[in-house]
Scaffold this active site. Structure first.
Site, PDB file in Angstrom:
ATOM      1  N   ASP A  86      57.058 -29.036 -39.219  1.00  0.00           N
ATOM      2  CA  ASP A  86      57.738 -29.063 -40.461  1.00  0.00           C
ATOM      3  C   ASP A  86      58.896 -28.547 -40.476  1.00  0.00           C
ATOM      4  O   ASP A  86      59.330 -27.307 -40.265  1.00  0.00           O
ATOM      5  CB  ASP A  86      56.324 -28.013 -41.035  1.00  0.00           C
ATOM      6  CG  ASP A  86      56.449 -28.467 -42.783  1.00  0.00           C
ATOM      7  OD1 ASP A  86      57.556 -28.654 -43.188  1.00  0.00           O
ATOM      8  OD2 ASP A  86      55.296 -28.552 -43.170  1.00  0.00           O
TER       9      ASP A  86
ATOM     10  N   HIS B 124      23.871  -9.747 -46.924  1.00  0.00           N
ATOM     11  CA  HIS B 124      24.802  -9.094 -47.981  1.00  0.00           C
ATOM     12  C   HIS B 124      25.151 -10.240 -48.852  1.00  0.00           C
ATOM     13  O   HIS B 124      25.694  -9.941 -50.022  1.00  0.00           O
ATOM     14  CB  HIS B 124      26.063  -8.721 -47.169  1.00  0.00           C
ATOM     15  CG  HIS B 124      25.714  -7.431 -46.314  1.00  0.00           C
ATOM     16  ND1 HIS B 124      25.436  -7.620 -45.082  1.00  0.00           N
ATOM     17  CD2 HIS B 124      26.009  -5.936 -46.539  1.00  0.00           C
ATOM     18  CE1 HIS B 124      25.448  -6.558 -44.569  1.00  0.00           C
ATOM     19  NE2 HIS B 124      25.537  -5.581 -45.448  1.00  0.00           N
TER      20      HIS B 124
ATOM     21  N   SER C 241      51.794 -30.196 -49.796  1.00  0.00           N
ATOM     22  CA  SER C 241      53.029 -29.552 -50.080  1.00  0.00           C
ATOM     23  C   SER C 241      52.903 -28.669 -51.283  1.00  0.00           C
ATOM     24  O   SER C 241      51.789 -27.831 -51.480  1.00  0.00           O
ATOM     25  CB  SER C 241      54.179 -30.450 -49.901  1.00  0.00           C
ATOM     26  OG  SER C 241      55.334 -29.795 -50.106  1.00  0.00           O
TER      27      SER C 241
END
Length: 524
Positions: free
Chosen positions: A396, A473, A321
């Site tokens: 949630d 890269h 959280s």
């Protein structure tokens, strides 16, 4: 101070004598009444003013009553002191405590660890300036605090003249008052004294379990702002389990404490664990504003590296959280940390704050959050180069901006999208962004799998593309992979990356995370 004693791993309570017991009860009751009076004082003053009780003729007698009450309470405190001084068990505890303050030897600390008492009297175990590198470097934190990312001005390009400053002053004062009164307590209810008082038996029980069953070691850390941080360390390096060599630093929620918080998940998984309490929570001092939170997290990481002996490559940050703020700050500030796991976290505080406040307060809320309570998790996470795992809770009720059933209003989605758009901007162009949103909107694993198979995601191909780009890269983000790729290829890569960085957990916000859901993040 209240004392609890652990002897031979079998806890026994300190038994106060009658005089101390009754005096302590009176003082505890007075403390609760004072806390209630403190929080209700604005309403009480308003009522007294309306009734005309704030006149001098009525205030003077009241001050006499208040003075008499304070003298009586001082007398009760003296009686409690006499009761404690006549108790040999308490005198033994005081002797050990004073000896530890004079000499921080391992034996003194071992004896003191058998006692649980008011943490304000616990000696400091680690100082923020203790690492030699901190003393020699000018780039480290100062007493003003560690570095935070500052929000951009609300009105860019406006000249900061004296007149403009005067115009802004009333708004700034209002924002300051809101943040330091209502705002901070709404954001971190665990810092409210009455809640801590109600939870104290549960916290003591949780602390006893960590000490007795898990052989936890409590320590006090002094942060650069002077706040004292209460920590608990469980060492699993001596076990046969390989994950015991890794340290999980746990960052709790806005009403979470290490005694009963998310530390249980990595503990059950066999990891070494370091838990700590927010400033103003339980044994930690201060108030939980973002600057103080980051200062606390800094000394916790320094303690893990320089006192506990873990290398940054062996440290995992696990946050639940609102703990995502300190975890992402540490990941940004200590780039060599092994991995970050964010459970039920969000991208930015402003949308969640607007959700619970009236629409007419929108400007005030936005300004207050940006100036005083700026929890910019996504911005900080994008500055970390290592492996990341997000855990989204599908029901949630806290970090959704509408209702729990509306999974697309879960701010964990925005955290994932901002993270992927930063690391893979070419992949997360229009087509990739659209298909990831479709995947996030799925309400079940069956729907997720259906979207994944509809676009015929070839995982081997995705892995080969990413590994080839990394080999050519280098590993540093952001990557330009997908720049010369077809729209179908970008969709496949976008879905592949989204699935690797986010796991769904079908639960509400406060459901403890099962051990099987605590997984290390994916990396190439």
């Amino acid at each position: 101070m209240a004392v609890r004693i652990w002897l031979n791993l079998e806890d026994t309570y300190y038994q106060p004598r009658a005089l101390e017991k009754h005096a302590d009860s009176i003082l505890a009751l007075a403390s609760v009444f004072w806390s209630i009076s403190y929080y209700s004082s604005p309403f009480a003053f308003f009522y007294l003013y309306r009734k005309g009780y704030l006149s001098l003729s009525k205030v003077v007698p009241f001050s006499h009553y208040a003075g008499t009450l304070l003298l009586l309470l001082a007398g009760v405190a003296c009686l409690r002191g006499i009761g404690r001084w006549t108790n040999p068990q308490y005198r033994q505890f005081i002797t050990i405590l004073e000896a530890t303050h004079r000499n921080h030897s391992a034996e003194n600390k071992r004896q003191l660890a058998n006692y649980n008492f008011d943490f304000r009297s616990w000696p400091v175990d680690f100082h923020w300036e203790e690492p030699s590198s901190r003393k020699e470097s000018r780039g480290g934190p100062s007493r003003r605090g560690v570095a935070l990312l500052r929000p951009e001005p609300l009105h860019r390009g406006t000249a900061d003249t004296f007149l403009n400053r005067v115009k802004k002053l009333p708004c700034q004062i209002t924002s300051y008052l809101v943040a330091h009164t209502l705002g901070r307590r709404m954001l971190y209810p665990g810092s409210v004294y009455l809640l801590q008082k109600a939870l104290m038996p549960v916290l003591l029980q949780g602390q006893a379990r960590l000490v007795e069953e898990c052989h936890g070691r409590r320590a006090k850390l002094l942060a650069c702002d002077g706040n004292e941080i209460d920590t608990m360390f469980v060492d699993r390096r001596g076990t046969a389990e390989p994950q015991g060599q890794k340290l999980v630093i746990c960052c709790e929620g806005n009403a979470g404490f290490y005694e009963v918080g998310c530390v249980s998940t990595p503990l059950e998984a066999g990891y070494s664990v370091l838990g700590w309490n927010h400033p103003g929570f339980a044994g930690s001092t201060g108030v939980p504003f973002p600057q103080n939170e980051a200062n606390a997290m800094d000394v916790v990481v320094q303690f893990a590296i320089h006192r506990l002996g873990f290398q940054p490559e062996d440290i995992i940050l696990y946050a639940w959280s609102i703990g995502g703020f300190t975890a992402t700050w540490a990941a940004m500030s200590y780039p060599d940390i092994s991995a970050v796991i964010l459970d039920a976290s969000f991208d930015d505080l402003v949308p969640l704050a607007l959700k619970v406040m009236p629409d007419s307060w929108r400007g005030l809320v936005t300004r207050t959050v940006r100036q005083h309570l700026n929890l910019n998790n996504a911005e900080q996470l994008c500055r970390y180069q290592g492996p990341v795992l997000l855990i989204r809770r599908t029901r949630d009720e806290i970090i959704t901006t509408t209702v729990p059933e509306d999974i697309m209003s879960n701010r964990g989605n925005d955290l994932l999208l901002k993270f992927l758009q930063h690391r893979y901007p070419r992949v997360m162009a229009e087509e990739g962004l659209r298909v990831v949103r479709q995947w996030l909107e799925a309400s079940s694993q069956l729907e997720e799998a259906s979207i994944y198979s509809r676009w015929e995601v070839e995982e081997d191909w995705c892995l080969s593309v990413l590994r080839s780009y990394q080999a050519e890269h280098g590993p540093e983000f952001p990557w330009s992979v997908g720049e010369d790729m077809s729209a179908d290829g970008r969709r496949q890569l976008a879905l592949f990356l989204a699935q690797k960085h986010l796991n769904n957990f079908e639960a509400t916000h406060c459901t403890p995370l099962p051990t099987q859901n605590f997984q290390m993040p994916w990396h190439l």
